[in-house]
Design an enzyme around this catalytic site. Structure first.
Site, PDB file in Angstrom:
ATOM      1  N   LYS A 181       1.019  -1.186   0.178  1.00 24.50           N
ATOM      2  CA  LYS A 181       0.006   0.022   0.129  1.00 24.50           C
ATOM      3  C   LYS A 181       0.905   1.376   0.013  1.00 24.50           C
ATOM      4  O   LYS A 181       1.678   1.670   1.119  1.00 24.50           O
ATOM      5  CB  LYS A 181      -0.751   0.271   1.266  1.00 24.50           C
ATOM      6  N   CYS A 290      13.624  10.738   7.410  1.00 28.24           N
ATOM      7  CA  CYS A 290      13.691  10.261   8.800  1.00 28.24           C
ATOM      8  C   CYS A 290      15.303  10.208   9.355  1.00 28.24           C
ATOM      9  O   CYS A 290      15.376  10.402  10.374  1.00 28.24           O
ATOM     10  CB  CYS A 290      13.294   9.298   9.159  1.00 28.24           C
ATOM     11  N   GLU A 388      10.445  16.086  15.197  1.00 28.20           N
ATOM     12  CA  GLU A 388      10.815  15.959  13.873  1.00 28.20           C
ATOM     13  C   GLU A 388      10.207  16.771  12.998  1.00 28.20           C
ATOM     14  O   GLU A 388       8.907  16.967  12.658  1.00 28.20           O
ATOM     15  CB  GLU A 388      10.555  14.405  13.262  1.00 28.20           C
TER      16      GLU A 388
HETATM   17  N1  NAI Z   1      10.167   7.035   8.584  1.00 26.08           N
HETATM   18  C1  NAI Z   1       9.972   7.655   7.527  1.00 26.08           C
HETATM   19  O1  NAI Z   1      10.613   7.481   6.441  1.00 26.08           O
HETATM   20  C2  NAI Z   1       8.810   8.768   7.491  1.00 26.08           C
HETATM   21  C3  NAI Z   1       8.447   9.338   8.293  1.00 26.08           C
HETATM   22  N2  NAI Z   1       7.393  10.175   8.419  1.00 26.08           N
HETATM   23  C4  NAI Z   1       6.906  10.843   9.254  1.00 26.08           C
HETATM   24  O2  NAI Z   1       5.493  10.742   9.482  1.00 26.08           O
HETATM   25  C5  NAI Z   1       4.782  12.379   9.556  1.00 26.08           C
HETATM   26  C6  NAI Z   1       3.514  12.240   8.912  1.00 26.08           C
HETATM   27  O3  NAI Z   1       3.863  11.904   7.587  1.00 26.08           O
HETATM   28  P1  NAI Z   1       2.946  10.888   6.747  1.00 26.08           P
HETATM   29  O4  NAI Z   1       3.280  10.607   5.350  1.00 26.08           O
HETATM   30  O5  NAI Z   1       1.600  11.502   7.175  1.00 26.08           O
HETATM   31  O6  NAI Z   1       3.315   9.657   7.569  1.00 26.08           O
HETATM   32  P2  NAI Z   1       2.064   8.470   7.813  1.00 26.08           P
HETATM   33  O7  NAI Z   1       2.959   7.550   8.684  1.00 26.08           O
HETATM   34  O8  NAI Z   1       0.887   8.999   8.055  1.00 26.08           O
HETATM   35  O9  NAI Z   1       2.102   7.936   6.457  1.00 26.08           O
HETATM   36  C7  NAI Z   1       3.008   6.626   5.917  1.00 26.08           C
HETATM   37  C8  NAI Z   1       2.121   5.796   5.253  1.00 26.08           C
HETATM   38  O10 NAI Z   1       1.028   4.918   5.898  1.00 26.08           O
HETATM   39  C9  NAI Z   1      -0.185   5.054   5.596  1.00 26.08           C
HETATM   40  N3  NAI Z   1      -1.064   5.468   6.621  1.00 26.08           N
HETATM   41  C10 NAI Z   1      -1.593   6.425   7.358  1.00 26.08           C
HETATM   42  N4  NAI Z   1      -2.325   6.293   8.305  1.00 26.08           N
HETATM   43  C11 NAI Z   1      -2.780   5.021   8.188  1.00 26.08           C
HETATM   44  C12 NAI Z   1      -3.742   4.191   8.804  1.00 26.08           C
HETATM   45  N5  NAI Z   1      -4.264   4.596   9.732  1.00 26.08           N
HETATM   46  N6  NAI Z   1      -3.713   2.777   8.488  1.00 26.08           N
HETATM   47  C13 NAI Z   1      -2.716   2.197   7.471  1.00 26.08           C
HETATM   48  N7  NAI Z   1      -1.721   3.015   6.893  1.00 26.08           N
HETATM   49  C14 NAI Z   1      -1.788   4.522   7.143  1.00 26.08           C
HETATM   50  C15 NAI Z   1      -0.160   6.445   4.683  1.00 26.08           C
HETATM   51  O11 NAI Z   1      -0.957   6.265   3.808  1.00 26.08           O
HETATM   52  C16 NAI Z   1       1.329   6.111   4.314  1.00 26.08           C
HETATM   53  O12 NAI Z   1       1.662   5.022   3.239  1.00 26.08           O
HETATM   54  C17 NAI Z   1       6.153  13.025   8.723  1.00 26.08           C
HETATM   55  O13 NAI Z   1       6.075  14.168   9.177  1.00 26.08           O
HETATM   56  C18 NAI Z   1       7.225  12.416   9.465  1.00 26.08           C
HETATM   57  O14 NAI Z   1       7.548  12.970  10.805  1.00 26.08           O
HETATM   58  C19 NAI Z   1       6.805  10.450   7.191  1.00 26.08           C
HETATM   59  C20 NAI Z   1       7.395   9.843   6.154  1.00 26.08           C
HETATM   60  C21 NAI Z   1       8.401   8.878   6.069  1.00 26.08           C
HETATM   61  O1  LIG Z   2      18.048   7.319   3.467  1.00 23.50           O
HETATM   62  C1  LIG Z   2      17.046   6.927   3.313  1.00 23.50           C
HETATM   63  O2  LIG Z   2      16.962   5.349   3.173  1.00 23.50           O
HETATM   64  C2  LIG Z   2      15.808   7.303   3.761  1.00 23.50           C
HETATM   65  O3  LIG Z   2      16.011   8.447   4.739  1.00 23.50           O
HETATM   66  C3  LIG Z   2      14.730   6.425   4.478  1.00 23.50           C
HETATM   67  S1  LIG Z   2      13.495   7.303   5.389  1.00 23.50           S
HETATM   68  O4  LIG Z   2      13.692   8.566   5.623  1.00 23.50           O
HETATM   69  O5  LIG Z   2      12.381   6.828   4.485  1.00 23.50           O
HETATM   70  O6  LIG Z   2      13.509   6.791   6.716  1.00 23.50           O
END
Ligand code: NAI
Ligand SMILES: O=C(O)[C@H](O)CS(=O)(=O)O
Length: 484
Positions: A181, A290, A388
């Site tokens: 997804k 991240c 963050e």
């Molecule tokens: N670890 C990482 O790489 C990422 C971290 N983030 C963090 O999350 C914050 C919000 O970004 P978002 O894109 O809104 O992240 P999010 O966590 O809301 O979305 C990430 C994924 O989860 C899905 N999702 C959202 N709600 C869900 C639910 N209830 N059940 C199942 N799937 C669900 C979204 O459709 C997307 O595919 C960012 O500001 C950042 O702090 C966001 C993107 C990547």
């Molecule tokens: O460097 C990466 O692989 C990305 O930072 C991964 S993340 O931001 O989606 O965690």
């Protein structure tokens, strides 16, 4: 419409059991270009019924796929990788259109995404078991590694290609089948990857892509006992929710969640190198990763020197649409992200931080652009240091001692990436060992690749992706005790 060399890569339907499908109720959701806020496409909004169909298709495809030799599975992944690289220009154009990153970064991400396919095509052939010296003469003990089964992956918008292949590649190499997804902001990249997977000869049902309402699809995936594994990259908040939803069926989980990376520069650092590393870490993907530096701790002896040099370089970064080859910093993903960044900056200024450069959205552009921003005299209690930011904002925090900065750096519920700059080997090991993070960049701001274990501790997640560890997330270890 994008001017693609291969327009067939522009997909707007889900992929279920090898068939492109619209939603049964014909519902769609809109995708927008964050550089212009213009409408880009309408994509199938699939729901619970379509998700169940994808789970059924993945379960049906599993026996034949897992029975293939790892070599044969690996060959499919390598063909898929070559197709990604052959179509890199189109894939990058699609990614920049829906995610906003500069085209050069998008091309780099396609190479990064392909690297996981190549890496795990090989790792799948090395899922070795072991023979254990028996405690009894009439027993022989051994272990073997077997694919866990049907998997689900929920992926983020910030790396719309690489975060998919970083999950799908090890799953398929291990002999699993999978339902993906993608984020609602960036489905087009996922669907283009799926089209190329079809062309690479993945059998129907091995890879399924479900686009639509996240909460409905997520609830269906987590509730199904057929889904034995869930891999998620995204916010800690959603990771927590998915963990709760997966508890009733005891799913194996991989969670790559939020971060709050400290970037520590000691007096004995190579300041010029530290400035370059900080620019690379902070403003990559407009700060929307991240592992971006989120708090920059600079020791008092070089604070002014670092701050001046860093702000001067940040002020010269070119902000604009990712389609402009001169652009170095693209737009933020949406209006909410822009508002969060503005909130962090205004709160820091209200609490005494001083603006060195940036501090404003680009009013000239219709999209979600924010100027690369540097705040000096920031403090650890400011919102931009506690949360963050996920944007191009660099709070510079002055510190005096090693003990002080370690305590400040570790004072977070997150534990994903961290960075330190020092030319003292003793200090490097002292501090790297003391930092409570899954990853430590030493004298570098770029740590991501396919060969090293990517992941965090504390509330930054569970498990590791990439490296020779990454495939274990999709395997079960079976113990055989043979009576003679
Ligand atoms: N670890 C990482 O790489 C990422 C971290 N983030 C963090 O999350 C914050 C919000 O970004 P978002 O894109 O809104 O992240 P999010 O966590 O809301 O979305 C990430 C994924 O989860 C899905 N999702 C959202 N709600 C869900 C639910 N209830 N059940 C199942 N799937 C669900 C979204 O459709 C997307 O595919 C960012 O500001 C950042 O702090 C966001 C993107 C990547
Ligand atoms: O460097 C990466 O692989 C990305 O930072 C991964 S993340 O931001 O989606 O965690």
């Amino acid at each position: 419409m994008l001017a693609l060399q291969d327009p067939a890569l522009f997909k707007t339907q889900g992929l279920i059991g090898g068939q492109w499908q619209t939603a049964r109720d014909q519902q769609t959701f809109a995708v927008f270009n964050p550089a212009t806020a213009a409408h880009l496409a309408d994509v199938a909004s699939l729901g619970a019924d379509e998700t169940m169909a994808a789970i059924t298709a993945a379960a049906a495809a599993l026996p034949a796929w897992r029975a293939l030799p790892a070599q044969a599975r690996g060959e499919r992944l390598q063909v898929w990788s070559r197709l990604l690289q052959q179509h890199a220009a189109d894939l990058a154009q699609i990614m920049t259109a829906e995610q906003g990153k500069p085209i050069a970064e998008a091309l780099g991400e396609i190479r990064y995404a392909a690297s996981f396919l190549d890496w795990f095509a090989e790792e799948g052939k090395r899922t070795y078991g072991e023979v254990i010296p028996s405690p009894a003469a009439d027993r022989r003990l051994l272990t073997l590694k077997q694919p866990i089964g049907v998997c689900a992956a929920i992926t983020p918008w910030n790396f719309p290609a690489a975060m998919i292949t970083r999950k799908v590649a090890p799953a398929l190499a291990a002999g699993c089948t999978i339902i993906v997804k993608p984020a609602e902001q960036t489905p087009l990249t996922a669907l283009a990857l799926a089209e190329l997977a079809q062309r690479a000869g993945l059998p129907p049902g091995v890879l399924n892509v479900i686009t639509g309402e996240a909460a409905v699809i997520g609830a269906t995936l987590t509730a199904s006992p057929l889904v034995r594994k869930l891999s998620f990259t995204g916010s800690t908040e959603i990771g927590r929710l998915l963990m709760q939803q997966s508890a009733p069926t005891i799913k194996k989980l991989s969670l790559e969640l939020g971060g709050n990376a400290p970037f520590i520069v000691f007096d004995d650092a190579d300041v010029a190198a530290a400035v370059q590393g900080a620019i690379q870490s902070k403003y990559r993907n407009a700060g929307q990763t991240c592992v971006c530096a989120n708090r920059l701790f600079v020791q008092a002896g070089i604070y002014d020197q670092f701050a001046e040099a860093f702000a001067a370089q940040a002020s010269r970064l070119r902000v604009g649409p990712g389609t402009d080859p001169q652009t170095q910093v693209g737009p933020l993903i949406d209006a909410a992200a822009l508002e969060k960044v503005e909130q962090h900056v205004s709160q820091a200024l209200d609490q005494g931080a001083q603006l060195m450069t940036g501090g404003h959205r680009l009013a000239t552009e219709a999209g979600y652009f924010y100027a690369p921003t540097v705040l000096r005299d920031a403090t650890p209690d400011m919102q931009c240091a506690r949360e963050e930011t996920f944007g191009p904002v660099a709070p510079l925090i002055r510190f005096h001692s090693e003990e002080e900065v370690i305590a400040w750096a570790n004072d977070s519920e997150y534990g994903l990436a961290s960075y330190l700059y020092s030319q003292s080997l003793a200090r490097v090991f002292r501090v790297a060992e003391a930092l409570e993070y899954g990853m430590v960049g030493v004298n570098t701001g770029l740590i991501s690749n396919e060969v090293a274990p990517f992941g965090g501790i504390k509330q930054s997640g569970l498990g590791r992706e990439g490296s020779h560890h990454g495939i274990d997330e999709y395997l079960e270890l079976k113990y055989l005790c043979l009576g003679l």
